[in-house]
Design an enzyme around this catalytic site. Structure first.
Site, PDB file in Angstrom:
ATOM      1  N   ASP A 149      -9.767 -37.584 -27.945  1.00 50.62           N
ATOM      2  CA  ASP A 149     -10.456 -38.779 -27.463  1.00 50.62           C
ATOM      3  C   ASP A 149      -9.834 -39.346 -26.199  1.00 50.62           C
ATOM      4  OD1 ASP A 149     -12.635 -39.426 -29.074  1.00 50.62           O
ATOM      5  OD2 ASP A 149     -11.364 -40.204 -30.668  1.00 50.62           O
TER       6      ASP A 149
HETATM    7  C1  BGC Z   1      -6.355 -43.123 -29.853  1.00 43.36           C
HETATM    8  C2  BGC Z   1      -7.044 -41.893 -30.351  1.00 43.36           C
HETATM    9  C3  BGC Z   1      -8.332 -42.262 -31.005  1.00 43.36           C
HETATM   10  C4  BGC Z   1      -9.165 -43.168 -30.107  1.00 43.36           C
HETATM   11  C5  BGC Z   1     -10.378 -43.623 -30.890  1.00 43.36           C
HETATM   12  C6  BGC Z   1      -7.263 -43.947 -28.995  1.00 43.36           C
HETATM   13  O1  BGC Z   1      -6.644 -45.116 -28.592  1.00 43.36           O
HETATM   14  O2  BGC Z   1      -5.203 -42.743 -29.140  1.00 43.36           O
HETATM   15  O3  BGC Z   1      -6.204 -41.196 -31.253  1.00 43.36           O
HETATM   16  O4  BGC Z   1      -9.046 -41.098 -31.289  1.00 43.36           O
HETATM   17  O5  BGC Z   1      -8.433 -44.275 -29.690  1.00 43.36           O
HETATM   18  O6  BGC Z   1     -11.170 -44.482 -30.231  1.00 43.36           O
HETATM   19  C1  NOJ Z   2      -8.069 -39.803 -33.804  1.00 39.83           C
HETATM   20  C2  NOJ Z   2      -9.546 -39.777 -33.899  1.00 39.83           C
HETATM   21  O1  NOJ Z   2      -9.965 -40.373 -35.105  1.00 39.83           O
HETATM   22  C3  NOJ Z   2     -10.060 -38.357 -33.800  1.00 39.83           C
HETATM   23  O2  NOJ Z   2     -11.453 -38.343 -33.842  1.00 39.83           O
HETATM   24  C4  NOJ Z   2      -9.542 -37.700 -32.565  1.00 39.83           C
HETATM   25  O3  NOJ Z   2      -9.983 -36.352 -32.581  1.00 39.83           O
HETATM   26  C5  NOJ Z   2      -8.046 -37.759 -32.495  1.00 39.83           C
HETATM   27  N1  NOJ Z   2      -7.597 -39.121 -32.633  1.00 39.83           N
HETATM   28  C6  NOJ Z   2      -7.499 -37.180 -31.191  1.00 39.83           C
HETATM   29  O4  NOJ Z   2      -7.762 -38.010 -30.106  1.00 39.83           O
END
Ligand code: BGC
Ligand code: NOJ
Length: 812
Positions: A487
């Site tokens: 993400d």
């Molecule tokens: C986090 C990610 C997450 C994303 C979801 C980010 O701030 O680092 O792990 O998937 O937010 O919106």
């Molecule tokens: C947490 C999110 O829930 C997941 O959808 C994502 O793939 C990982 N972070 C990596 O960014």
């Protein structure tokens, strides 16, 4: 250093001192009513949706960290001393403190000056309430006279509004008290049909429902005035902050014990039958009274608890293993499976790191979670798949999140995370492999929840594939959109404004940046859908999909290989990301594992080279880093990934979700030693002995472990709600132990470390119980299988004709 121990026979983790490095929590509830409970009774409860139906209030990021929850107070009438059996909030010198976190229940207790008190918290299987089953025992040789107080602070339902909209909220609180039951009914007078209640099995000495009346001005939960003075004023909470406090008296002879039951529950009334008498404003209680009565009865409480234990026996009974490694057994047999169920229930909504008001159910997350729980609750997995598919857009894309209460896509986050659709295919494939329920493909499912748009699930899956094909970039690789699995790799965001959402801000047209990760997912998804089409007798469609997978594989070779490992992406300028030509972020973990899983370069030996690079550049004693070298500055063209300080989260922590992809890849390449070694490096039970460094719960996975570039290498964060749970479960059970559901039956194909002489397992699969015995006789991975004493060809066990199947696998 440890803070407790595993009690495997009882399937509990026993915490033996209350001051764990972080609150170590547990989850109660399986259907509609959920609770988070920490080892010192902190936490909160909600009905279905942690944002919209919050039952009790919890202040995140509080000081002390975990203040607020289900607090009981005992007061010695002889000297006025008071304490809490769960240590918090009084933090007295608790003797023999223990917290037993079990599957769906927590038992917390301690002794203080001759009084032992233990409280068992659980949510019965079919009820929307939690039970606090308290036992108070006089261990001393004198009669003791005690006051007992219970306490909860109600949330005014919408947790976000509750924490922000004070000009209104401090005026709307309403309660009723009848007998020993306190009803919280804020907004029931107008549009709500639900209320909460807090009941007690014993007659009351008094009660409070207004927070300040209980605590006293300028006081906190650690020394409520009502407890100190042993006086409750029977306050009726209108406005301000409604609480529920029962006050009762206990007189205990030496050696005697008394049980007191409290219920905290949620109830809905029909909209046209909310009040009794109908023209009053008094809650119609006729519908809830029988429920309260039932669960205040100790016999029913015990029955409900036994039923909960039995339900977990059944769920976990789907797969039980006996291997030479206790950390493998403990995680597979108990805790990893348990965590998978929690991710099924909660997705990424409510934990001690997820506030319940941010994210609902993630599309990619829920599809991946399904890999870890489908074998335990196939019917519920079926529904989940259909719910997810119903949020899909007609163009094949997906809402990135939906709210569990409404099951509607979340407009604020929207779509265009271009990996999302592939996960629906992978989730559906996993469901079909487990269940053989081919009918689901014909199930009519709407797009975007719009009635009239229904199409068979199969068509939804086809559109997932088409979505990627419609969005290919200059190299023929899939366009990344807002982000792919990662993400934080935001190649079209270009955000220079503080506070802008990295995931939903899009300042570039998105027609250039491409993702090798989506390419790998696409190959996997196309191959799965191809195999599904074979089953349906649709040979042409199957060939077409295989052809697409082969085409994308070639594209990855041509444009996704960096010489020693797979590239990560092309950015908005068409420049490489995750290449040795980069100064930072030269190598990323995701494509190395996922490309091998997609079958890219296995025979050619290049997948092996990529894994060697993982070993050389990313593997550490605390797990495999997401990338190296970490980004030391913020890069406008990369987005959130470079927003984190080096070594944290997506910027080069051990992002545990990705590690199993490498374990699986190692197993595919036949290296059981390395696969298990990687597995154990992040296995929470194996890490128990470094709890002071790891800090999170030793019984569940956390999302990240700080990396080598951080200032706290080895420290875990964001425990519980992470795709790490499902993927580790898949890696160990399906690829290392090799017990793998496939479309045509159960495959048994272990890839074991050399030191293991075998293992045994019981696996329930499509109505039969497989007793599996694996014995190592030589050094290699070669396998010969016999089923019910008869040798079979290959490793796929044909559909059984009996309830029990005996499988013997000789390895080496
Ligand atoms: C986090 C990610 C997450 C994303 C979801 C980010 O701030 O680092 O792990 O998937 O937010 O919106
Ligand atoms: C947490 C999110 O829930 C997941 O959808 C994502 O793939 C990982 N972070 C990596 O960014």
């Amino acid at each position: 250093m440890r803070f407790g121990y595993f009690d495997d026979a009882n399937r509990e983790y026993v915490i033996t001192r209350p001051d764990t490095p972080l609150p170590w929590i547990n989850y109660l509830g399986m259907q509609n009513y959920f609770s988070l409970v920490s080892n010192t009774a902190g936490g909160y409860a909600f009905y279905q949706d942690a944002r919209l139906r919050r039952i009790t209030r919890y202040r995140y990021n509080n000081v002390p960290l975990d203040m607020g929850g289900r607090y009981l107070y005992l007061r010695d009438q002889a000297n006025g001393e008071f304490w809490s059996p769960t240590w918090m909030p009084t933090r007295h010198n608790a003797e023999d403190y223990t917290c037993r976190h079990g599957l769906g229940y927590s038992l917390i207790g301690s002794a203080y000056r001759g009084i032992r008190a233990d409280v068992r918290f659980f949510v019965p299987l079919d009820a929307s309430l939690e039970i606090w089953d308290l036992a108070v025992e006089n261990l001393s040789d004198t009669p003791r006279s005690l006051s007992l107080f219970s306490s909860v602070e109600f949330c005014l339902w919408d947790a976000l509004d509750d924490a922000t909209n004070f000009q209104r909220n401090l005026n709307i609180g309403e309660v009723e008290v009848e007998g020993s039951v306190i009803y919280h009914k804020t907004e029931y007078r107008e549009r709500r049909d639900h209320f909460a209640y807090f009941a007690c099995s014993e007659p009351l000495e008094g009660f409070e429902t207004q927070r300040e009346a209980f605590l006293g001005p300028y006081r906190g939960w650690e020394n409520p005035q009502a407890v100190e003075s042993d006086h409750t004023a029977h306050s009726l909470g209108v406005g301000w902050s409604p609480v529920g406090v029962h006050h009762l008296r206990l007189n205990l002879a030496p050696g005697s014990k008394q049980r007191v039951i409290f219920l905290l529950g949620y109830h809905e009334n029909p909209l046209d039958d909310k009040f009794s008498p109908p023209d009053s404003q008094t809650i119609h209680k006729g519908t809830v009274t029988p429920i309260i009565k039932k669960y205040l009865d100790p016999v029913h409480v015990d029955q409900a608890f036994d039923a909960l234990r039995a339900a977990w026996d059944d769920l976990l009974g789907v797969l039980q293993v006996g291997s030479p490694n206790e950390h493998v057994d403990r995680m597979v047999n108990i805790w990893n499976a348990y965590q998978c169920m929690v991710t099924f229930n909660l997705s990424r909504s409510a934990s001690y790191f997820e506030s319940g008001i941010g994210r609902g159910m993630g599309f990619r997350d829920s599809n991946q979670d399904l890999l870890g729980f489908v074998q335990m609750v196939p019917e519920r997995a079926r529904q989940r798949l259909l719910d997810l598919a119903a949020t899909q857009l007609e163009n094949g894309g997906a809402y990135h999140q939906y709210q569990p209460l409404t099951k509607r896509g979340n407009d604020a986050v929207g779509s265009n995370f271009n990996d999302d659709p592939a996960w629906l295919v992978l989730g559906a494939a996993a469901y079909l492999k487990e269940t053989g329920d081919w009918d689901i493909l014909e199930e009519p499912v709407p797009y975007e929840n719009q009635p009239g748009t229904e199409a068979p699930l199969l068509e939804h899956l086809q559109r997932c594939i088409q979505y990627t094909l419609d969005r290919l970039g200059p190299h023929g690789l899939p366009l990344i959109g807002r982000a792919d699995w990662n993400d934080c790799l935001n190649l079209n965001t270009f955000s220079d404004q503080p506070g802008e959402s990295f995931q939903t801000t899009t300042n570039r047209d998105g027609k250039v940046a491409e993702s090798v990760v989506i390419a790998a997912l696409f190959i996997m998804a196309a191959k799965e859908l191809s195999a599904i089409n074979v089953h349906l007798g649709l040979a042409d469609e199957s060939d077409r999909l295989n052809h697409l997978a082969a085409g994308m594989t070639e594209t990855v070779w041509e444009h996704g290989w960096d010489g020693d490992w797979f590239l990560r992406a092309y950015d908005h300028f068409g420049d490489v990301v995750g290449s040795k030509t980069c100064t930072e972020g030269k190598i990323f973990i995701e494509p190395q594992g996922l490309c091998a899983m997609a079958g890219v370069g296995i025979e050619e030996g290049l997948a092996g080279r990529a894994l060697k690079a993982v070993e050389n550049y990313l593997a550490t004693e605390h797990g495999i880093l997401l990338l190296q070298p970490a980004f030391k500055q913020y890069y406008l063209h990369l987005g959130e990934i470079s927003s984190y300080p080096p070594g944290y989260k997506e910027n080069a922590s051990v992002f545990c979700h990705t590690n199993p992809w490498v374990m699986i890849a190692e197993a595919i390449l036949g290296d059981g030693d390395r696969a298990l070694d990687y597995y154990l490096r992040i296995n929470p039970s194996q890490r128990e002995e470094i709890s002071d460094l790891h800090r999170c719960e030793p019984y569940v996975y956390a999302q990240t472990i700080a990396g080598t570039d951080s200032t706290s290498f080895g420290e875990a964060k964001n425990s519980w709600l992470t795709g790490t749970a499902a993927w580790n479960y898949v890696a160990i059970t399906q690829w290392i132990l090799g017990i793998r559901p496939e479309f045509d039956g159960l495959r048994v194909e272990p890839v074991l470390p050399h030191g293991w002489d075998g293992f045994q397992a019981t696996r329930k699969f499509r109505g039969a119980t497989y007793e599996i015995q694996v014995v190592r006789q030589g050094k290699g991975n070669a396998l010969s299988l016999s089923v019910d004493g008869e040798p079979i060809k290959g490793t796929l066990i044909p559909a059984p004709t009996a309830d029990k199947v005996a499988v013997k696998a000789v390895i080496g």
